[in-house]
Motif scaffolding. Structure first.
Motif, PDB file in Angstrom:
ATOM      1  N   GLN A 159      30.367  42.508  45.037  1.00  0.00           N
ATOM      2  CA  GLN A 159      31.798  42.733  44.858  1.00  0.00           C
ATOM      3  C   GLN A 159      32.371  43.393  46.100  1.00  0.00           C
ATOM      4  O   GLN A 159      31.727  44.230  46.720  1.00  0.00           O
ATOM      5  CB  GLN A 159      32.016  43.630  43.637  1.00  0.00           C
ATOM      6  CG  GLN A 159      33.436  43.882  43.274  1.00  0.00           C
ATOM      7  CD  GLN A 159      33.548  44.687  41.983  1.00  0.00           C
ATOM      8  OE1 GLN A 159      32.573  45.240  41.480  1.00  0.00           O
ATOM      9  NE2 GLN A 159      34.746  44.750  41.444  1.00  0.00           N
ATOM     10  N   ASN A 160      33.564  43.008  46.448  1.00  0.00           N
ATOM     11  CA  ASN A 160      34.292  43.661  47.527  1.00  0.00           C
ATOM     12  C   ASN A 160      34.924  44.940  46.995  1.00  0.00           C
ATOM     13  O   ASN A 160      35.088  45.101  45.781  1.00  0.00           O
ATOM     14  CB  ASN A 160      35.383  42.731  48.067  1.00  0.00           C
ATOM     15  CG  ASN A 160      34.801  41.596  48.870  1.00  0.00           C
ATOM     16  OD1 ASN A 160      33.946  41.809  49.715  1.00  0.00           O
ATOM     17  ND2 ASN A 160      35.249  40.384  48.599  1.00  0.00           N
ATOM     18  N   PRO A 161      35.323  45.839  47.885  1.00  0.00           N
ATOM     19  CA  PRO A 161      36.041  47.036  47.413  1.00  0.00           C
ATOM     20  C   PRO A 161      37.313  46.618  46.684  1.00  0.00           C
ATOM     21  O   PRO A 161      38.003  45.692  47.089  1.00  0.00           O
ATOM     22  CB  PRO A 161      36.385  47.784  48.704  1.00  0.00           C
ATOM     23  CG  PRO A 161      35.431  47.252  49.726  1.00  0.00           C
ATOM     24  CD  PRO A 161      35.122  45.839  49.328  1.00  0.00           C
ATOM     25  N   LYS A 162      37.591  47.298  45.580  1.00  0.00           N
ATOM     26  CA  LYS A 162      38.747  46.948  44.756  1.00  0.00           C
ATOM     27  C   LYS A 162      40.049  47.353  45.415  1.00  0.00           C
ATOM     28  O   LYS A 162      40.178  48.450  45.928  1.00  0.00           O
ATOM     29  CB  LYS A 162      38.651  47.618  43.384  1.00  0.00           C
ATOM     30  CG  LYS A 162      37.646  46.998  42.473  1.00  0.00           C
ATOM     31  CD  LYS A 162      37.708  47.610  41.096  1.00  0.00           C
ATOM     32  CE  LYS A 162      36.675  46.944  40.199  1.00  0.00           C
ATOM     33  NZ  LYS A 162      36.702  47.497  38.852  1.00  0.00           N
ATOM     34  N   THR A 163      41.005  46.442  45.362  1.00  0.00           N
ATOM     35  CA  THR A 163      42.376  46.753  45.737  1.00  0.00           C
ATOM     36  C   THR A 163      42.994  47.422  44.516  1.00  0.00           C
ATOM     37  O   THR A 163      43.006  46.858  43.420  1.00  0.00           O
ATOM     38  CB  THR A 163      43.152  45.469  46.093  1.00  0.00           C
ATOM     39  OG1 THR A 163      42.496  44.825  47.182  1.00  0.00           O
ATOM     40  CG2 THR A 163      44.593  45.784  46.450  1.00  0.00           C
TER      41      THR A 163
ATOM     42  N   ASN B  92      38.812  33.004  45.022  1.00  0.00           N
ATOM     43  CA  ASN B  92      38.574  33.585  46.350  1.00  0.00           C
ATOM     44  C   ASN B  92      39.443  34.815  46.585  1.00  0.00           C
ATOM     45  O   ASN B  92      38.979  35.825  47.112  1.00  0.00           O
ATOM     46  CB  ASN B  92      38.822  32.551  47.454  1.00  0.00           C
ATOM     47  CG  ASN B  92      37.711  31.539  47.560  1.00  0.00           C
ATOM     48  OD1 ASN B  92      36.576  31.778  47.147  1.00  0.00           O
ATOM     49  ND2 ASN B  92      38.036  30.378  48.098  1.00  0.00           N
TER      50      ASN B  92
ATOM     51  N   PHE C 249      38.198  37.651  44.351  1.00  0.00           N
ATOM     52  CA  PHE C 249      36.943  38.192  44.884  1.00  0.00           C
ATOM     53  C   PHE C 249      37.222  39.046  46.118  1.00  0.00           C
ATOM     54  O   PHE C 249      36.672  40.136  46.265  1.00  0.00           O
ATOM     55  CB  PHE C 249      35.965  37.058  45.217  1.00  0.00           C
ATOM     56  CG  PHE C 249      34.611  37.542  45.641  1.00  0.00           C
ATOM     57  CD1 PHE C 249      33.714  38.025  44.699  1.00  0.00           C
ATOM     58  CD2 PHE C 249      34.253  37.531  46.977  1.00  0.00           C
ATOM     59  CE1 PHE C 249      32.451  38.484  45.088  1.00  0.00           C
ATOM     60  CE2 PHE C 249      33.002  37.994  47.374  1.00  0.00           C
ATOM     61  CZ  PHE C 249      32.101  38.471  46.428  1.00  0.00           C
ATOM     62  N   ALA C 250      38.107  38.572  46.989  1.00  0.00           N
ATOM     63  CA  ALA C 250      38.456  39.322  48.199  1.00  0.00           C
ATOM     64  C   ALA C 250      39.071  40.678  47.855  1.00  0.00           C
ATOM     65  O   ALA C 250      38.859  41.661  48.573  1.00  0.00           O
ATOM     66  CB  ALA C 250      39.414  38.505  49.073  1.00  0.00           C
ATOM     67  N   ASN C 251      39.823  40.725  46.748  1.00  0.00           N
ATOM     68  CA  ASN C 251      40.459  41.972  46.328  1.00  0.00           C
ATOM     69  C   ASN C 251      39.540  42.849  45.481  1.00  0.00           C
ATOM     70  O   ASN C 251      39.962  43.913  45.022  1.00  0.00           O
ATOM     71  CB  ASN C 251      41.736  41.686  45.543  1.00  0.00           C
ATOM     72  CG  ASN C 251      42.872  41.258  46.432  1.00  0.00           C
ATOM     73  OD1 ASN C 251      42.972  41.679  47.573  1.00  0.00           O
ATOM     74  ND2 ASN C 251      43.734  40.400  45.915  1.00  0.00           N
ATOM     75  N   GLY C 252      38.308  42.401  45.253  1.00  0.00           N
ATOM     76  CA  GLY C 252      37.369  43.187  44.460  1.00  0.00           C
ATOM     77  C   GLY C 252      37.630  43.126  42.967  1.00  0.00           C
ATOM     78  O   GLY C 252      37.131  43.953  42.212  1.00  0.00           O
TER      79      GLY C 252
ATOM     80  N   ALA D 261      33.632  40.189  40.200  1.00  0.00           N
ATOM     81  CA  ALA D 261      32.294  40.571  40.641  1.00  0.00           C
ATOM     82  C   ALA D 261      31.281  39.538  40.157  1.00  0.00           C
ATOM     83  O   ALA D 261      31.467  38.898  39.129  1.00  0.00           O
ATOM     84  CB  ALA D 261      31.931  41.953  40.094  1.00  0.00           C
TER      85      ALA D 261
END
Length: 108
Positions: A5-9, A69, A72-75, A78
């Motif tokens: 997971q990316n860091p959450k926005t 996408n 996922f980029a915004n977290g 996951a």
């Protein structure tokens, strides 16, 4: 299992829908529509109708992928990692199934 997971926005936590809520709703709708179009394609009785539904379905799937996408980029989406053994087992099961297909699993 580990999450990928990316860091959450961060989004506001309120009763009103935020960007994450809207995107989740859109992604869920696109998934449902893609599934419905797939069913409609397999039941289309005319080639031109099949082709038109197929075109719309592809656009829907592309939209679904773009939403995924972005989420996922915004977290906001996951994925669970799979142990190497589970991947290997799934591969072996799939290979066994394709060997049972007519034409010995050859692509059409």
């Amino acid at each position: 299992m580990t999450k990928i997971q990316n860091p959450k926005t961060e989004v506001p936590n309120s009763k009103e829908m935020n960007d994450k809520d809207f995107m989740t709703d859109m992604l869920t709708t696109e998934k449902y529509m893609g599934s419905s179009y797939t069913t409609a394609m397999t039941e289309a009785s005319h080639k031109a109708l099949y082709d038109e539904i197929s075109s719309i379905c592809n656009e829907t799937i592309d939209c679904q992928r773009n939403l995924y996408n972005q989420m996922f980029a915004n977290g906001w989406y996951a994925l669970d990692t799979a142990p190497g053994q589970a991947i290997q087992q799934a591969h072996q099961e799939y290979a066994g199934m394709t060997n049972q297909l007519p034409g010995n699993g050859m692509a059409h």
